[in-house]
Design an enzyme around this catalytic site. Sequence first.
Site, PDB file in Angstrom:
ATOM      1  N   TYR A  32       8.786   2.220  -1.960  1.00 33.79           N
ATOM      2  CA  TYR A  32       8.883   1.069  -2.860  1.00 33.79           C
ATOM      3  C   TYR A  32       7.574   0.303  -2.909  1.00 33.79           C
ATOM      4  O   TYR A  32       6.653   0.556  -2.118  1.00 33.79           O
ATOM      5  CB  TYR A  32      10.036   0.155  -2.425  1.00 33.79           C
ATOM      6  CG  TYR A  32       9.749  -0.710  -1.217  1.00 33.79           C
ATOM      7  CD1 TYR A  32       9.712  -0.172   0.069  1.00 33.79           C
ATOM      8  CD2 TYR A  32       9.492  -2.078  -1.351  1.00 33.79           C
ATOM      9  CE1 TYR A  32       9.450  -0.967   1.169  1.00 33.79           C
ATOM     10  CE2 TYR A  32       9.231  -2.888  -0.252  1.00 33.79           C
ATOM     11  CZ  TYR A  32       9.212  -2.324   1.007  1.00 33.79           C
ATOM     12  OH  TYR A  32       8.938  -3.106   2.096  1.00 33.79           O
ATOM     13  N   LYS A 144       5.163   2.872   2.724  1.00 32.15           N
ATOM     14  CA  LYS A 144       6.065   1.771   2.346  1.00 32.15           C
ATOM     15  C   LYS A 144       7.423   2.379   2.000  1.00 32.15           C
ATOM     16  O   LYS A 144       7.789   2.521   0.831  1.00 32.15           O
ATOM     17  CB  LYS A 144       5.462   0.978   1.182  1.00 32.15           C
ATOM     18  CG  LYS A 144       5.999  -0.452   1.080  1.00 32.15           C
ATOM     19  CD  LYS A 144       5.086  -1.330   0.257  1.00 32.15           C
ATOM     20  CE  LYS A 144       5.686  -2.675  -0.096  1.00 32.15           C
ATOM     21  NZ  LYS A 144       5.986  -3.560   1.020  1.00 32.15           N
ATOM     22  N   GLU A 177       2.260  -6.347  13.246  1.00 34.07           N
ATOM     23  CA  GLU A 177       2.278  -7.149  12.015  1.00 34.07           C
ATOM     24  C   GLU A 177       3.594  -7.913  11.963  1.00 34.07           C
ATOM     25  O   GLU A 177       4.393  -7.856  12.897  1.00 34.07           O
ATOM     26  CB  GLU A 177       2.117  -6.253  10.791  1.00 34.07           C
ATOM     27  CG  GLU A 177       3.187  -5.186  10.662  1.00 34.07           C
ATOM     28  CD  GLU A 177       2.952  -4.214   9.509  1.00 34.07           C
ATOM     29  OE1 GLU A 177       2.289  -4.577   8.521  1.00 34.07           O
ATOM     30  OE2 GLU A 177       3.458  -3.088   9.608  1.00 34.07           O
ATOM     31  N   LEU A 201       1.444  -1.435   7.767  1.00 38.97           N
ATOM     32  CA  LEU A 201       1.316  -1.194   6.335  1.00 38.97           C
ATOM     33  C   LEU A 201      -0.075  -1.639   5.874  1.00 38.97           C
ATOM     34  O   LEU A 201      -0.528  -2.722   6.266  1.00 38.97           O
ATOM     35  CB  LEU A 201       2.380  -2.027   5.594  1.00 38.97           C
ATOM     36  CG  LEU A 201       2.422  -1.793   4.089  1.00 38.97           C
ATOM     37  CD1 LEU A 201       3.096  -0.466   3.776  1.00 38.97           C
ATOM     38  CD2 LEU A 201       3.135  -2.932   3.387  1.00 38.97           C
TER      39      LEU A 201
HETATM   40  N1  PLP Z   1       3.598  -5.553   6.466  1.00 41.37           N
HETATM   41  C1  PLP Z   1       4.865  -5.253   6.160  1.00 41.37           C
HETATM   42  C2  PLP Z   1       5.720  -4.576   7.170  1.00 41.37           C
HETATM   43  C3  PLP Z   1       5.383  -5.583   4.890  1.00 41.37           C
HETATM   44  O1  PLP Z   1       6.652  -5.285   4.594  1.00 41.37           O
HETATM   45  C4  PLP Z   1       4.552  -6.252   3.969  1.00 41.37           C
HETATM   46  C5  PLP Z   1       5.036  -6.622   2.654  1.00 41.37           C
HETATM   47  O2  PLP Z   1       6.179  -6.509   2.332  1.00 41.37           O
HETATM   48  C6  PLP Z   1       3.247  -6.565   4.348  1.00 41.37           C
HETATM   49  C7  PLP Z   1       2.785  -6.180   5.596  1.00 41.37           C
HETATM   50  C8  PLP Z   1       2.319  -7.240   3.396  1.00 41.37           C
HETATM   51  O3  PLP Z   1       1.940  -6.314   2.407  1.00 41.37           O
HETATM   52  P1  PLP Z   1       1.440  -6.777   1.001  1.00 41.37           P
HETATM   53  O4  PLP Z   1       0.299  -7.693   1.226  1.00 41.37           O
HETATM   54  O5  PLP Z   1       1.017  -5.526   0.313  1.00 41.37           O
HETATM   55  O6  PLP Z   1       2.581  -7.471   0.342  1.00 41.37           O
END
Ligand code: PLP
Length: 278
Positions: A32, A144, A177, A201
């Site tokens: 996603y 993701k 994270e 991620l």
């Molecule tokens: N880390 C995780 C586990 C996430 O689910 C997300 C966003 O949903 C992020 C980091 C931040 O990612 P992004 O900046 O692409 O929204």
Amino acid sequence: MDLAMVGDRIIPLDSLDPVYLDRGVFFGDGVYEVLRSYGGRLFALEEHLKRFERSLAAVYITGIDISTIRDRVMRAFEQAQLADAKIYFHITRGSDRRNHVWKPDLTPNFLLTISPAPDSTAEKAAGIAVCTHPDWRWKRCDIKSLNLLANVLARQDAENRGCSEAILIDEAGMITEGSSSAFFAVFGRSIRTAPLTSNILPSITRQFVLKAATNLGMGLIEQSLTPQDAKTADELFIAVTTKDIIPVVKFDGKPIADGKPGPITKALIDGFRKFTIP
Ligand code: PLP
């Protein structure tokens, strides 16, 4: 006789709506994206599409034309008429009777939702409290994927403890994270965050935070930190597409510095905003 039972209703398995047989439901077998718009303009669409393409390839979902996905996102955005929109979309491998091994000819399922982006003004002004939680996720967090049970459990635990985000701690005692955000610490004129490995991620917001920090002349340290390090930071913040940068003022009950959003985080919020306006 092959049967299915949906709620209390028994029907022949063959007549079951394929939506119930989505491999996304059985296995979390899909990937996603979430992106947003600011003031009527989609932000970082190409970056999100690129990550989506990478996630699809990593789980061997093939035959998806990214330009079709781009068109769908743009069409939905146009039709919704939301200046500040949050757009979610996923692709699952397809629908079939439950079997770990997939058939090569499945038709992937696409779903998109669009709704107003959350208003994070109050969180930006006051900052949030975060709580740590063991990182129970699999070893390919760079994908993701729809498998978010470990993230959900951690986030709910944080919620139950009065925190707005769970900060995940790996088996070596290092912060990876947030449950749905990237995590940063400020030490002097440097910002520190975990390096991009398969344990986190590759956050799109992270890319822009690092750019904003560089523009401010700050040092970047891509090195994991421990909860103890975090507690002694000058400032902490999380970053995520839907809310960009949110100051963290309390970490596992301990106020960070004077317990208020710090000047560097505020400068980064301003620096980030510049990327979102034409
Ligand atoms: N880390 C995780 C586990 C996430 O689910 C997300 C966003 O949903 C992020 C980091 C931040 O990612 P992004 O900046 O692409 O929204």
